[in-house]
Enzyme design. Structure first.
Site, mmCIF file in Angstrom:
data_model
loop_
_atom_site.group_PDB
_atom_site.id
_atom_site.type_symbol
_atom_site.label_atom_id
_atom_site.label_comp_id
_atom_site.label_asym_id
_atom_site.label_seq_id
_atom_site.Cartn_x
_atom_site.Cartn_y
_atom_site.Cartn_z
ATOM 1 N N CYS A 103 0.849 -1.203 0.000
ATOM 2 C CA CYS A 103 0.000 0.000 0.000
ATOM 3 C C CYS A 103 0.876 1.241 0.000
ATOM 4 O O CYS A 103 1.846 1.344 0.763
ATOM 5 C CB CYS A 103 -0.930 0.007 1.213
ATOM 6 S SG CYS A 103 -1.966 1.481 1.243
ATOM 7 N N ASN A 132 0.265 -8.535 -11.313
ATOM 8 C CA ASN A 132 -0.736 -7.467 -11.230
ATOM 9 C C ASN A 132 -0.187 -6.147 -11.767
ATOM 10 O O ASN A 132 0.948 -5.775 -11.487
ATOM 11 C CB ASN A 132 -1.147 -7.318 -9.745
ATOM 12 C CG ASN A 132 -1.923 -6.052 -9.442
ATOM 13 O OD1 ASN A 132 -1.492 -5.235 -8.641
ATOM 14 N ND2 ASN A 132 -3.056 -5.878 -10.075
ATOM 15 N N GLY A 162 -7.167 -4.753 -10.911
ATOM 16 C CA GLY A 162 -7.642 -3.716 -10.003
ATOM 17 C C GLY A 162 -8.501 -2.710 -10.736
ATOM 18 O O GLY A 162 -9.689 -2.941 -10.987
ATOM 19 N N ARG A 163 -7.881 -1.586 -11.145
ATOM 20 C CA ARG A 163 -8.657 -0.495 -11.750
ATOM 21 C C ARG A 163 -9.443 -0.935 -12.968
ATOM 22 O O ARG A 163 -10.532 -0.422 -13.229
ATOM 23 C CB ARG A 163 -7.721 0.673 -12.091
ATOM 24 C CG ARG A 163 -7.201 1.368 -10.838
ATOM 25 C CD ARG A 163 -5.989 2.184 -11.124
ATOM 26 N NE ARG A 163 -4.894 1.350 -11.627
ATOM 27 C CZ ARG A 163 -3.775 1.806 -12.133
ATOM 28 N NH1 ARG A 163 -3.580 3.106 -12.236
ATOM 29 N NH2 ARG A 163 -2.830 0.972 -12.539
HETATM 30 C C1 FMN Z 1 -8.701 2.804 -5.249
HETATM 31 C C2 FMN Z 1 -7.643 1.755 -5.003
HETATM 32 C C3 FMN Z 1 -7.572 1.124 -3.771
HETATM 33 C C4 FMN Z 1 -6.592 0.146 -3.539
HETATM 34 N N1 FMN Z 1 -6.578 -0.505 -2.334
HETATM 35 C C5 FMN Z 1 -5.713 -1.531 -2.131
HETATM 36 C C6 FMN Z 1 -5.772 -2.314 -0.948
HETATM 37 O O1 FMN Z 1 -6.613 -2.116 -0.064
HETATM 38 N N2 FMN Z 1 -4.857 -3.337 -0.821
HETATM 39 C C7 FMN Z 1 -3.919 -3.607 -1.794
HETATM 40 O O2 FMN Z 1 -3.126 -4.535 -1.645
HETATM 41 N N3 FMN Z 1 -3.865 -2.889 -2.930
HETATM 42 C C8 FMN Z 1 -4.751 -1.878 -3.121
HETATM 43 N N4 FMN Z 1 -4.731 -1.207 -4.307
HETATM 44 C C9 FMN Z 1 -3.780 -1.619 -5.359
HETATM 45 C C10 FMN Z 1 -4.427 -2.637 -6.307
HETATM 46 O O3 FMN Z 1 -4.737 -3.843 -5.629
HETATM 47 C C11 FMN Z 1 -3.490 -2.957 -7.485
HETATM 48 O O4 FMN Z 1 -2.313 -3.514 -6.974
HETATM 49 C C12 FMN Z 1 -3.121 -1.728 -8.303
HETATM 50 O O5 FMN Z 1 -4.254 -0.914 -8.550
HETATM 51 C C13 FMN Z 1 -2.479 -2.136 -9.642
HETATM 52 O O6 FMN Z 1 -3.336 -2.940 -10.387
HETATM 53 P P1 FMN Z 1 -4.235 -2.343 -11.605
HETATM 54 O O7 FMN Z 1 -3.271 -1.693 -12.562
HETATM 55 O O8 FMN Z 1 -4.950 -3.535 -12.159
HETATM 56 O O9 FMN Z 1 -5.151 -1.314 -10.989
HETATM 57 C C14 FMN Z 1 -5.668 -0.201 -4.545
HETATM 58 C C15 FMN Z 1 -5.752 0.436 -5.792
HETATM 59 C C16 FMN Z 1 -6.714 1.395 -6.035
HETATM 60 C C17 FMN Z 1 -6.790 2.052 -7.384
#
Ligand code: FMN
Length: 307
Positions: free
Chosen positions: A101, A201, A225-226
């Site tokens: 995080c 990821n 994620g997003r």
């Molecule tokens: C709004 C938001 C909240 C997130 N909260 C967490 C979380 O609680 N725990 C975590 O491990 N990663 C969290 N992440 C990171 C995502 O799990 C992920 O690793 C990151 O967005 C990259 O993946 P993506 O490109 O598919 O979004 C968060 C990301 C976003 C955008």
């Protein structure tokens, strides 16, 4: 069917934890669309051991969401292990430790991605949690703190020696936050050498992206994620029509009301804004959607752009 540390996955495309997004309603929807596994947002270990009501609420889930991981964060191995032991009584399918995080309020207390600066602490936390529970324990990391301190090999080794069952890797440093491109070459290097399964990821925006990463990186699974915000059909291989999208929004709204009562409507707004992403002419209704008070209002606004 893909297995991850003994967990039967619905598919190798998993929902990434996202604070404020991956609550019960969204996890249920993602599971219905075929997400291989879902995960709660990060939950404070200190809040868990103090039995803080708001914290404990974040741990609730229903069997319809399975398989599910509960993610905890903290910097004190004993506290994280005590929290994990409580989490185990709720019977999720696995317990994930957040080591990625990037939020200042998490990192400046030595938690989340700040742990990457201390591989010996990464090891102690993983090992102490592993001794406290019998469920699979995983960790979610980034590649390092910043570009001058990329140390994923050391961190991965610390986790493996701490007996984690699998490792999720977001291909960025903490300093990058969510900017730039995820580094899938490094994820591939980890996946090809790591003795435990790796979940890759970063920047997966379609089912095709997910398949391409699964086929080329050596990852056992990938996590979205997003790309899953307002887009639960990313977990199935078919794009919905605009009318089907509206049905999904209705379904999501009903799940939100079921979970939160009337306040579900307020929480729903941020999802609706994501659902309209990419729809032609949708920007003109955005400012009205973010203040909509009823599902009827949302529907009539959406009808204007999906005719
Ligand atoms: C709004 C938001 C909240 C997130 N909260 C967490 C979380 O609680 N725990 C975590 O491990 N990663 C969290 N992440 C990171 C995502 O799990 C992920 O690793 C990151 O967005 C990259 O993946 P993506 O490109 O598919 O979004 C968060 C990301 C976003 C955008």
């Amino acid at each position: 069917m893909t297995q991850l540390a003994g967990i039967q996955l619905r598919s190798p495309v998993l929902l990434a934890p996202m604070a404020g997004f991956t609550d019960g309603p969204y996890r249920r929807l993602a599971a219905e669309f075929g997400a291989g596994m879902v995960c709660t947002e990060l939950v404070s270990s200190e809040g868990i051991i103090r039995r803080n009501k708001k914290t404990i609420d974040l741990l609730r889930f229903s069997d319809r969401e399975r398989p599910i991981g509960i993610q905890v964060f903290g910097s004190d191995p004993v506290v994280v292990a005590e929290a994990a032991a409580f989490v185990e009584t709720l019977k999720p399918d696995c317990i994930d430790i957040n080591m990625g995080c990037c939020a200042p309020k998490v990192c400046y207390n030595g938690k989340g991605a700040a742990l990457l600066k201390k591989p010996e602490m990464v090891h102690r936390i993983a090992a102490t949690v592993g001794q406290a529970v019998s469920l699979p324990v995983s960790a979610k990391i980034r590649l390092g703190w910043d570009s001058d301190s990329i140390n994923y090999n050391e961190v991965v080794q610390a986790l493996v020696e701490g007996n984690v069952s699998f490792i999720s890797v977001h291909g960025r440093t903490r300093a990058q936050l969510y900017r730039g491109e995820a580094d899938w070459e490094s994820i591939t290097e980890i996946a090809r050498s790591c003795p435990v399964p790796v979940v890759g990821n970063g920047d997966i925006l379609s089912w095709e992206d997910a398949m391409e990463k699964l086929n080329t990186t050596g990852c056992t699974a990938v996590m979205v994620g997003r790309g899953a915000q307002g887009n639960p059909w990313i977990f199935s291989s078919r794009e919905p029509t605009l009318h089907e999208r509206l049905d999904v929004i209705r379904r999501h709204y009903h799940l939100m009301i079921e979970e939160y009562g009337e306040y579900g409507m307020v929480l729903m707004r941020k999802h609706v804004v994501k659902y309209i992403h990419g729809i032609r002419n949708a920007t003109k209704i955005r400012s009205k959607l973010v203040v909509a008070d009823t599902m009827e209002e949302i529907e009539s606004l959406l009808q204007q752009v999906i005719q």
